[in-house]
Structure formats: structure tokens, C-alpha cells
Enzyme design. Structure first.
Site: not given
Ligand code: ZN
Length: 459
Positions: A82, A85-86, A176, A334, A338
Site C-alpha cells: 500500500h 507514488l502519486r 483506495d 499507506d 503531500h
Molecule cells: Zn485508504
């Protein structure tokens, strides 16, 4: 290449001979006796100099012939189920290159890249694009996750079969960031992925119960005047999905479990023999919702704003026990990078999420190993073997044995270091651990025998 003086899963010191990307030989350490001044990988030049021993004899390709791992334990390369990598779309937050560099520094040799990119990874074309970026720029293997529904919109199934048949060989499907809340669509997705042994990884969040939710619903959200995010919003979806997975005989994976009630439901589903697996994040194993009210970083600090939210001490204890007894199969980061402007703003406007790849192993040591709940074999199972198995990722998650791919992380659990986000390889800095002292340090990572990290730095 010879990796000397390492303790596989914390056992007796051995030397590991690597040839052609595979582990060719494991022998008792030839010179385990005399300790090197300055500690692991520091070489004969002593404290302050970094790793003369591993630098002294590089081949033409820049790969050292000998790496002295004295003091380090060797674990199979970590696998993240999870990771965000954007790329494509938010390269200001992270790219495949920087995200996999971050992963390598955390000891990972493979990551599953979540589908909520722009465009969304909901077609064979986009998942192949991510997969190729991984081949070209990856400091670890990149396995794309496919979206369950078109555009993550929860209205119509994405082309799951085409993504499974593509060069990216997608086996994990997830919306997700959003929950597949329509029970009929969820059922159809679970049915569809059976054809190619896929799994649906659900972000369990009943949207109507979490409308405008800002943090865990409880005493603290009440005191702070922030809209509460009730545990039942997660638990209701997990219960429903376990029943659906059992009904159609398919594989369900539950993303980032955060409540004690969720643990009970998953435990129940497993006792029924249903094919349900689950993950927990490092931050949900360590941090609690009272940090939103009072922390070294002040109150209302959006660094603690994450989805699902940080919960209570009782939830943390339940998650730790569940990871220890195998009810929760996997630790998954996760990793949610940002940029500063999306995070350093007022609480309500801030983006949800934390980076996690570079601190995961240290947090797991702090929460699970140093507390006596898990040994290193347990860590290897939950951070490497189980995620590779659930993701159907061949070549990863195998025990460090002769003939296995040389995907190896060397980790020194004996040191404690202050977390310094400015040193992260990730493009983003949104870590809740800034200034905290955590145990352990990744000293080297090898991907099929090639170092991606040496002496704690990118190789
Ligand atoms: Zn999530």
C-alpha cells in the site's frame, strides 16, 4: 559480492555470497570475532568515517565486492502492499523515482502503487505506464494496483481483466482513498477477480457515516469541536465485505485496519475459514488521537490528520495483539506524500495522510519488537512474505536461503536516531515522527543483489 557478518533474522553471524542476483552460499561468518571500531558498516577507519570497508573494493559497475554488515540483522527485502507514488498527476508530491528511493531507504524491494493517480490507474494503458516507469526509474520493483471502478467513482467496474492481462499483471485491485460502498459492485468485483486469482483491497469507510469527518469520534473530537469519524463506519463495511467474500468464495484484503472492533470481525471471518487478509499501518500501531489535542507539535496539527484517523490507546493495543497473533497479516505503510502547501494549513483544509516508507521498520521495532510482541521472523513474515503472497508477487518475500533472489535489507536495531524529514528521499515531508527518536536504521538494501542503499544512503 559477499555480505559479511550479518545475522539472518537475528541469528548467528553468517556470510552471504551473492551471484547473478541470487543467494549462492550462506556460511558461518569467517571473521565474526574482532569487532570493528565504530560499529556496523563503519569500516576500519573508525567512528565518523562512513564505511571504508564497503567502499574499498568496488567493481567497475560501482558495486562493492564486499559489504561488512557487522552488527546488522538481515531480513528479506520488505514488500509494501500500500504505497501512493502519486505519478502520474501529482509529481509535485512524489514520483515513481523519489517514491521508490524512499522505499529503498526504508528497506523495501517492492511496492504496490495505489491506483488513485491522475489519471486513475483504471485501464491497462495507465497500469502499464506506471509499471514501465517502475522498470525505468524504480529503485525497487513497482507493482501497480488497478482501480476497482472507473475513475474511482464507484459506479461501474473498471476493466479488471484487461489490467490483469496487461504487461503489469495486476492482481490487486483497490479504489483506495475511496470505499467501494455499493454492495452490488463490490460483489461483482469479488466475483470478477476470481478468474485470475486477484484480490480486492478495500478502503473500508461507509461514506454517509463519515461525511465531513475530521478525526476519530470520541471524547477528544467532542472537546476539539471536530466532526467525528466513528469506528462503526469502518467496521460495518468490513463485516459486509467479509460476508460478500465468503458468499462468492473470493479473496478480500482489508486496507489499514484501525479499530478494535474491526479486529474482532476479521478474527471471526478467519475462524470461519474465509479468505480474508488485513493490514495495519505503522502509525496506527504507535500513535493515538490525543495527539490531535496535545502533542510536541501543538494542537490541531494536521500532520496527524490521516485516513482512517488515529484512534484510541485501546485500539492501538488491539491492533498490536492482532498483528502479533496473525489476525492482521501485514504491515503496510499507506505512504501518502503531500506537498507542504496541502498539509501546513488549517486542520479542516489539510490533506489526509502521512509519508511512511522511511520510518516503517523503526516504528514496527518500537511498537512490536522492543515490546516483545514480535520477533524478527515475525517481522519478515508480516512486512515481506505475507504482502508478497497476498499481492501474488513472485521473486519477493522469500526466506533468505540459497537459491532465493538476493532481495535483502540489512538493519541495525541497536542504534536510536532522531527522525529528520529533511534527509528523506521522498519529495514530501509530512511525517508525524519529526524530532522523535526511533530505534534502528536501515544500513543497506539489495535488489536482486544490486545495492540500492549502502551505509544508509542511496547507492
Ligand atoms: Zn485508504
Amino acid at each position: 559480492m559477499l555480505i559479511k557478518n550479518v545475522r539472518i533474522l537475528g541469528g548467528e553471524p553468517v556470510d552471504i555470497l551473492v551471484e547473478n542476483g541470487l543467494i549462492a552460499e550462506i556460511t558461518p561468518a569467517s571473521d565474526a570475532g574482532a569487532p570493528t571500531p565504530g560499529g556496523p558498516l563503519s569500516g576500519a577507519a573508525g567512528p565518523g568515517s562512513s564505511g571504508a570497508s564497503s567502499r574499498e573494493s568496488r567493481t567497475g559497475a560501482g558495486v562493492p565486492e564486499v559489504v561488512d554488515g557487522r552488527g546488522a540483522i538481515a531480513l528479506p527485502g520488505l514488500v509494501d502492499l500500500h504505497t501512493h507514488l502519486r505519478e502520474p498527476g501529482r509529481e509535485d508530491a512524489e514520483t515513481v523515482q523519489t517514491g521508490t528511493q524512499s522505499a529503498a531507504r526504508g528497506g523495501y524491494t517492492a511496492v504496490h502503487a495505489m491506483a488513485n493517480t491522475m489519471p486513475v490507474a483504471d485501464t491497462a494503458g495507465v497500469v502499464e505506464q506506471v509499471w514501465r516507469l517502475g522498470q525505468e526509474f524504480g529503485h525497487c520493483d513497482v507493482q501497480p494496483v488497478g482501480a476497482v471502478t472507473v475513475g474511482l467513482e464507484g459506479r461501474q467496474l473498471a476493466e479488471l481483466g484487461a489490467m490483469a492481462d496487461s504487461a503489469a499483471r495486476v492482481r490487486v485491485f483497490s479504489d483506495d482513498g475511496k470505499c467501494v460502498d455499493d454492495a452490488v459492485l463490490m460483489r461483482r468485483a469479488l466475483e470478477y477477480v476470481k478468474a485470475f486469482d486477484g484480490v480486492v483491497a478495500q478502503h473500508a469507510q461507509e461514506p454517509k457515516l463519515t461525511k465531513d469527518a475530521q478525526m476519530n469520534e470520541g471524547v477528544i473530537s467532542g472537546r476539539l469541536g471536530l466532526a467525528g469519524w466513528p469506528a462503526v463506519a469502518e467496521e460495518a463495511i468490513i463485516a459486509r465485505d467479509c460476508l460478500l467474500a465468503a458468499h462468492v468464495g473470493s479473496r478480500l484484503h482489508v486496507c489499514h485496519v484501525s479499530t478494535a472492533g474491526s479486529v474482532e470481525i476479521i478474527r471471526w471471518a478467519k475462524t470461519k475459514g474465509w479468505n480474508v487478509t488485513a493490514e495495519v499501518t505503522p502509525h496506527h500501531l504507535l500513535l493515538t488521537d490525543d495527539l490531535v489535542e496535545e502533542s510536541p507539535n501543538g494542537s490541531y496539527n494536521p500532520i496527524y490528520k490521516v485516513n482512517p484517523p488515529l484512534r484510541t490507546r485501546a485500539d492501538v493495543e488491539a491492533l498490536r495483539s492482532a498483528l502479533a497473533d496473525g489476525t492482521i497479516d501485514v504491515v503496510a505503510t499507506d505512504h501518502a506524500p503531500h506537498p507542504v502547501e496541502d498539509k501546513e494549513t488549517e486542520w479542516a483544509a489539510a490533506a489526509m495522510g502521512m509519508v511512511g516508507l522511511e520510518t516503517a521498520l523503526s516504528v514496527v521495532q518500537e511498537a512490536m519488537v522492543d515490546t516483545g510482541l514480535l520477533d524478527w521472523a515475525g517481522v519478515a513474515e508480516r512486512m515481506s512474505a505475507a504482502p508478497a503472497r497476498i499481492g501474488r508477487l513472485p521473486g519477493h518475500g522469500q526466506p533468505l536461503e540459497v537459491g532465493a533472489p538476493a532481495n535483502i535489507v540489512l538493519y541495525d536495531p541497536s542504534v536510536r536516531t532522531e527522525v529528520d524529514p529533511s534527509a528523506f528521499a521522498s519529495k514530501s515531508r509530512n511525517t508525524p515522527y519529526e524530532g522523535m527518536t526511533l530505534p534502528g536504521r536501515v544500513v543497506a538494501t539489495f535488489l536482486r543483489g544490486t545495492p540500492t542503499v549502502l551505509e544508509g544512503k542511496l547507492a
